[in-house]
Design an enzyme around this catalytic site. Structure first.
Site, mmCIF file in Angstrom:
data_model
loop_
_atom_site.group_PDB
_atom_site.id
_atom_site.type_symbol
_atom_site.label_atom_id
_atom_site.label_comp_id
_atom_site.label_asym_id
_atom_site.label_seq_id
_atom_site.Cartn_x
_atom_site.Cartn_y
_atom_site.Cartn_z
ATOM 1 N N ARG A 97 -16.626 -56.487 15.022
ATOM 2 C CA ARG A 97 -17.465 -57.649 14.682
ATOM 3 C C ARG A 97 -17.415 -58.021 13.201
ATOM 4 N NH1 ARG A 97 -17.374 -58.126 19.983
ATOM 5 N NH2 ARG A 97 -18.921 -56.876 21.115
ATOM 6 N N LYS B 49 -20.315 -43.863 23.761
ATOM 7 C CA LYS B 49 -20.469 -44.649 24.984
ATOM 8 C C LYS B 49 -19.222 -44.477 25.857
ATOM 9 C CE LYS B 49 -18.972 -48.957 22.689
ATOM 10 N NZ LYS B 49 -19.405 -50.255 22.133
ATOM 11 N N HIS C 157 -18.995 -55.739 33.018
ATOM 12 C CA HIS C 157 -19.531 -57.005 32.539
ATOM 13 C C HIS C 157 -19.675 -57.995 33.686
ATOM 14 C CE1 HIS C 157 -17.980 -55.294 28.761
ATOM 15 N NE2 HIS C 157 -18.894 -56.023 28.168
ATOM 16 N N ASP D 147 -26.370 -50.063 27.700
ATOM 17 C CA ASP D 147 -25.404 -51.121 27.423
ATOM 18 C C ASP D 147 -26.151 -52.442 27.616
ATOM 19 O OD1 ASP D 147 -23.023 -52.427 26.845
ATOM 20 O OD2 ASP D 147 -21.841 -51.301 28.287
#
Length: 604
Positions: free
Chosen positions: A158, A249, A262, A335
């Protein structure tokens, strides 16, 4: 000549690396006794101060503030006090600071698409503004924010330019050296903390044993549990050395799925014994290394919990196994609760409550903030979630903040950002790391190093092909780029064949070519035309499984700039192809047959 890498270290070695033995200087019996008193007294006093800070804040919080500490939400924009219609649409208030105040937030997560980090300096200003909002709200107990993001390095990152770019986890797995991984995450941690991010959702503990995994792949260090464990610990130590909380994770392990959580609900069919052997070792190692946080996976593992619930909502998995069996006492974060994998079975309100009941501490990126915040608040008020259960999470959340120094000073020096983020020393080290990761798996055509003459770079990636052509030219091999993309048409394939006639060698960059027939046809058309072809997989290394007997094949595990520069050096013969395959590549015709085994690689 084919070689294999050094043996993967045992868990005993991992433990030794994570917990080096204390060295005691012997200066006589009295001095040793005095040192022993200091060693026992100082930690006890520090523990009392920590406990006092945590308990004093919990005692003075309203129940609304206490529940707010469980939530880590996204905000839009990079000015804490500026209005943004997206905030109004989702939260009913206009600015990031107002969101913090409305929900008494414990944390915020940054995304590039939410415009939180257009530049490092802007990120630092936003972080300081959000911390001021958390600490200065009237009538509230002052508790600093957890500010988090997904800076895994590699393809999930990011931080904006000029932040230091690294090739990612599987490339580090190919590099094999824990020092490379430690330095990657130490530098990443320093740059994150410079912009006010104090919690990184990285590194991954997932063991990628399924080549068809659509969501993990190169985000994993390896298909070998011991190697993943060793590098995970190195990454944790690197991040937390910079006062950034690491988050392993996705527990209990997302490495063997062919469904993306997702968009769907994956089911992992490992037996309990297989889970203990494959998935558990990295998370055990992370717990033993003192990791601050662990993120749950929205997956179903019937061998661990036959209820059909996702792990995020499973008390047998979170409380009984992660906390009870693995002994984890840190923060458990979900998550994103906006993902399909956790929303299929229950409504948003019930998801939030059940996650807390399962043993989760932080609820991440809630898709229905009012619904979920009020649902948890009502569950506490009604007694469905006991005050004792809420208190357990508050102690862990505030403890993590204390341990990373946020109780002393959560703010960052905005004037120092440009000196830290993407500085020359960091970038030079990143290139050194990337230079150790390129893997040469086959060179029957003897094309590495490249022969003299013009080079055509074609295949996947507008930027990647151009960057590689420029780097090759810089390293003495004049090159031109011709982009054909991820699914080239027959017209583009024909054009690539025509252009390649003038080149001494053609380098084809592939991305998912093991299942992409158009990319396979491009490589075959060039070979049928008699061209000298070097194929390079720039994401997952499994592409060769769909490319037949392609004679020269390399894997970079990344299309990022440091990887293309390292690739250019290897192709030019300036550095060795030092990487060794951190996974195995099975045959498509017979998955039980390996085309290339773990540790495969060649010297160029």
């Amino acid at each position: 000549m084919s070689v294999t890498d050094r043996p993967v270290p045992s868990h005993d070695r991992i433990a030794r690396a994570a917990f080096p033995r204390r060295r005691v200087l012997q200066a006589g019996l009295a001095a040793a006794a005095g040192a022993a008193v200091l060693q026992t007294t100082a930690p006890a006093e520090a523990a009392m101060r920590r406990e006092g800070w945590i308990r004093s804040r919990i005692a003075r919080m309203s129940v609304e503030q206490q529940v707010g500490q469980l939530f880590v939400m996204r905000v839009y924009g990079n000015d804490a006090t500026a209005s943004d219609n997206r905030n109004m649409n989702e939260y009913g208030v206009a600015s990031p600071a107002e969101i913090v105040a409305k929900y008494h937030l414990g944390g915020v997560i940054y995304f590039a698409w939410a415009d939180n980090l257009p530049t490092p300096a802007a990120g630092a200003r936003l972080s300081n503004g959000l911390q001021r909002a958390a600490l200065a709200a009237p009538g509230k107990v002052a508790v600093p924010l957890t500010i988090s993001t997904d800076q895994e390095t590699g393809i999930v990152a990011r931080m904006p330019d000029p932040a230091t770019v690294f090739p990612g986890a599987m490339a580090l797995g190919a590099g094999r050296d824990p020092e490379l991984t430690h330095d990657t995450y130490e530098i990443t941690g320093a740059e994150l903390r410079a912009v006010g991010v104090n919690n990184d959702y990285a590194p991954l503990g997932d063991v990628n044993v399924n080549p068809a995994n659509p969501v993990i792949g190169v985000r994993s260090f390896s298909a070998d549990p011991a190697l993943v464990a060793e590098l995970l610990v190195a990454g944790v130590n690197g991040l937390q050395s910079q006062q950034v909380s690491a988050t392993a994770k996705h527990f209990p392990g997302h490495g063997d799925t062919d469904v993306d959580s997702h968009t769907g609900f994956p089911v992992i069919h490992h037996t309990r014994e297989e889970w203990e052997t494959i998935d558990a070792p990295p998370f055990r190692a992370a717990v033993e290394a003192g990791i601050d946080a662990i993120m749950t996976a929205h997956i179903n593992v019937p061998a661990l919990d036959p209820s059909g619930d996702p792990a995020t909502l499973s008390k047998p998995i979170i409380t009984d196994i992660l906390r009870g069996e693995l002994g984890f006492t840190g923060v458990v974060v979900t998550d994103s609760l906006g993902m399909a994998g956790v929303r299929e079975k229950y409504g948003d309100a019930e998801v939030a409550i059940r996650a807390v009941e399962a043993g989760v501490d932080q609820l991440l990126n809630t898709p229905a903030a009012d619904v979920q915040y009020n649902a948890v608040l009502d569950a506490v008020r009604s007694g469905r979630i006991s005050r004792r259960r809420l208190d357990e999470s508050l102690v862990r959340i505030l403890g993590m903040k204390y341990d990373r120094g946020l109780h002393r000073d959560p703010f960052v020096d905005e004037s120092a950002v440009d000196e830290i983020v993407g500085n020359a020393t960091h970038k030079a080290r990143a290139q050194e790391i990337a230079d150790q990761t390129i893997t040469l798996l086959r060179d029957d055509a003897d094309l590495v190093p490249l022969p003299a003459g013009e080079v055509l770079v074609t295949g996947y990636g507008d930027t990647t092909t151009v960057n590689l052509a420029a780097s090759l030219s810089d390293h003495g091999h004049p090159a031109q780029a011709f982009v054909t993309g991820s699914s080239p048409s027959q017209t583009l394939i024909n054009s690539a064949v025509t252009r390649s006639a003038a080149a001494a060698v053609t380098v084809v960059l592939t991305y998912g070519a093991d299942t992409n027939t158009a990319q396979q046809q491009l490589v075959q058309a060039l070979r049928d035309a008699g061209r000298k072809v070097v194929v390079v997989a720039v994401r997952n290394p499994y592409d060769i499984a769909g490319l037949g007997d392609t004679p020269t094949y390399l894997a970079t595990y990344s299309w990022l700039s440091v990887s293309t520069e390292a690739l250019a050096k290897v192709l030019a013969g300036e550095i060795p192809a030092a990487g060794r395959l951190p996974v195995s590549i099975p045959s498509q015709a017979d998955p039980d047959t390996e085309l290339f085994g773990f540790g495969a690689g060649m010297d160029n």
